[in-house]
Scaffold this active site. Structure first.
Site, PDB file in Angstrom:
ATOM      1  N   HIS A  44       0.016   4.460   0.345  1.00 28.07           N
ATOM      2  CA  HIS A  44      -0.436   5.606   1.133  1.00 28.07           C
ATOM      3  C   HIS A  44      -0.941   5.121   2.504  1.00 28.07           C
ATOM      4  O   HIS A  44      -0.851   3.926   2.803  1.00 28.07           O
ATOM      5  CB  HIS A  44      -1.566   6.330   0.387  1.00 28.07           C
ATOM      6  CG  HIS A  44      -2.704   5.425   0.067  1.00 28.07           C
ATOM      7  ND1 HIS A  44      -2.721   4.621  -1.043  1.00 28.07           N
ATOM      8  CD2 HIS A  44      -3.839   5.152   0.736  1.00 28.07           C
ATOM      9  CE1 HIS A  44      -3.835   3.910  -1.061  1.00 28.07           C
ATOM     10  NE2 HIS A  44      -4.533   4.207   0.021  1.00 28.07           N
ATOM     11  N   LYS A  46       0.844  -1.198   0.000  1.00 27.68           N
ATOM     12  CA  LYS A  46       0.000   0.000   0.000  1.00 27.68           C
ATOM     13  C   LYS A  46       0.880   1.251   0.000  1.00 27.68           C
ATOM     14  O   LYS A  46       1.693   1.426   0.915  1.00 27.68           O
ATOM     15  CB  LYS A  46      -0.875  -0.025   1.258  1.00 27.68           C
ATOM     16  CG  LYS A  46      -2.012   0.957   1.255  1.00 27.68           C
ATOM     17  CD  LYS A  46      -2.873   0.730   2.500  1.00 27.68           C
ATOM     18  CE  LYS A  46      -3.931   1.798   2.601  1.00 27.68           C
ATOM     19  NZ  LYS A  46      -4.687   1.665   3.848  1.00 27.68           N
TER      20      LYS A  46
END
Ligand code: OMP
Length: 258
Positions: free
Chosen positions: A142, A140
């Protein structure tokens, strides 16, 4: 282990998890059967699957041997003299994707199978703080970021829970992930051991080699031999003489030599 297997095997005919045909495996082998654990998705089947993993995970070698089984509640302190096993691990790690649902779902079953039955007003279990973790296939970029979800595994004793072992590649990938995050792999539990050799050059079983290389227990609830037995007894819908013959031919070609 045996109990777990015997509660799960009779349920197989009620599912389409075990199918027959010609399947290309992750290893590149052409298999006459395929076990798709993600088809065990109903509440009752998922209950049986998680319960089977939990049985393995609350017994030796994932708990100490019987003579040192006691947690802080000793038999004399408890109104019931059933010993309560203590875990030898901190985290269940489920490799994406199929291991993800397992890692969290098994945890309540660890509690159910190890609560101090001498004290029914509490839900004290030495397994209370066992945690889950799993990885994302795509890290991921962010928010909290990273590729691991759940309990941080750094310096934690981790057991990998996965569905199937064939040549052992998926397990090796999971081990690398955990080690890269500072975790210590102390065991592996899979639902099905296909009992296959690692490769042409390495005739020993993928499960045996993984256990030896890692120096930790690698256990399976069900083995290929159990599936052959169920087909021989005519208990698997859609599997007759032809399927049995093909399974046995496949076993001759890829079975491990240890
Ligand atoms: P290895 O990495 O070769 O051990 O293969 C294990 C993986 O293959 C599992 O994590 C499954 O994703 C997948 N698999 C099954 O799910 N069921 C099977 O019957 C066979 C395989 C397989 O591809 O070998």
């Amino acid at each position: 282990m045996t109990d777990a297997k015997h509660s799960l095997l009779p349920l197989l005919p009620t599912t389409s998890a075990l199918t027959f045909g010609t399947y290309t495996l992750k290893s590149g082998r052409q298999s006459p059967y395929f076990f798709n654990s993600s088809l065990l998705y109903t509440a009752s089947l998922h209950h049986a699957v998680c319960s089977a993993y939990a049985s393995v995970l609350t017994s030796p070698p994932f708990t100490p041997k019987p003579q040192s089984l006691y947690s802080s509640s000793t038999p004399s302190e408890s109104s019931n003299s059933t010993p309560i096993p203590v875990p030898t691990y901190d985290v269940l790690f489920g490799p994406a994707y199929k291991g993800i649902v397992l890692s969290g779902s098994i945890l309540p079953f660890l509690l159910l199978q190890t609560q101090d039955t001498g004290n029914p007003t509490t839900t004290v279990s030495p397994f209370n703080s066992i945690s889950y973790a799993y990885n994302r296939k795509e890290p991921k970029p962010h928010g909290e970021g990273g590729s691991l979800v759940g309990c941080p595994v750094k310096n934690k004793r981790v057991v990998i829970v996965d569905d199937v072992i064939t040549a052992g590649t998926a397990i090796r990938e999971a081990v690398n992930l955990i080690r890269a995050e500072g975790g210590i792999v102390v065991g592996v539990v899979v639902l099905l051991d296909r009992q296959e050799r690692v490769s042409e050059e390495e005739p020993r079983s993928a499960l045996g080699v993984a256990s030896e290389e890692l120096g930790v227990p690698v256990k399976a609830v069900i083995r290929f031999e159990d599936l052959i037995g169920a087909v021989e007894e005519g208990r698997i819908p859609g599997a007759g003489e032809k399927e049995l013959r093909r399974m046995k031919e496949y076993r001759e070609k890829y079975r491990s030599r240890d």
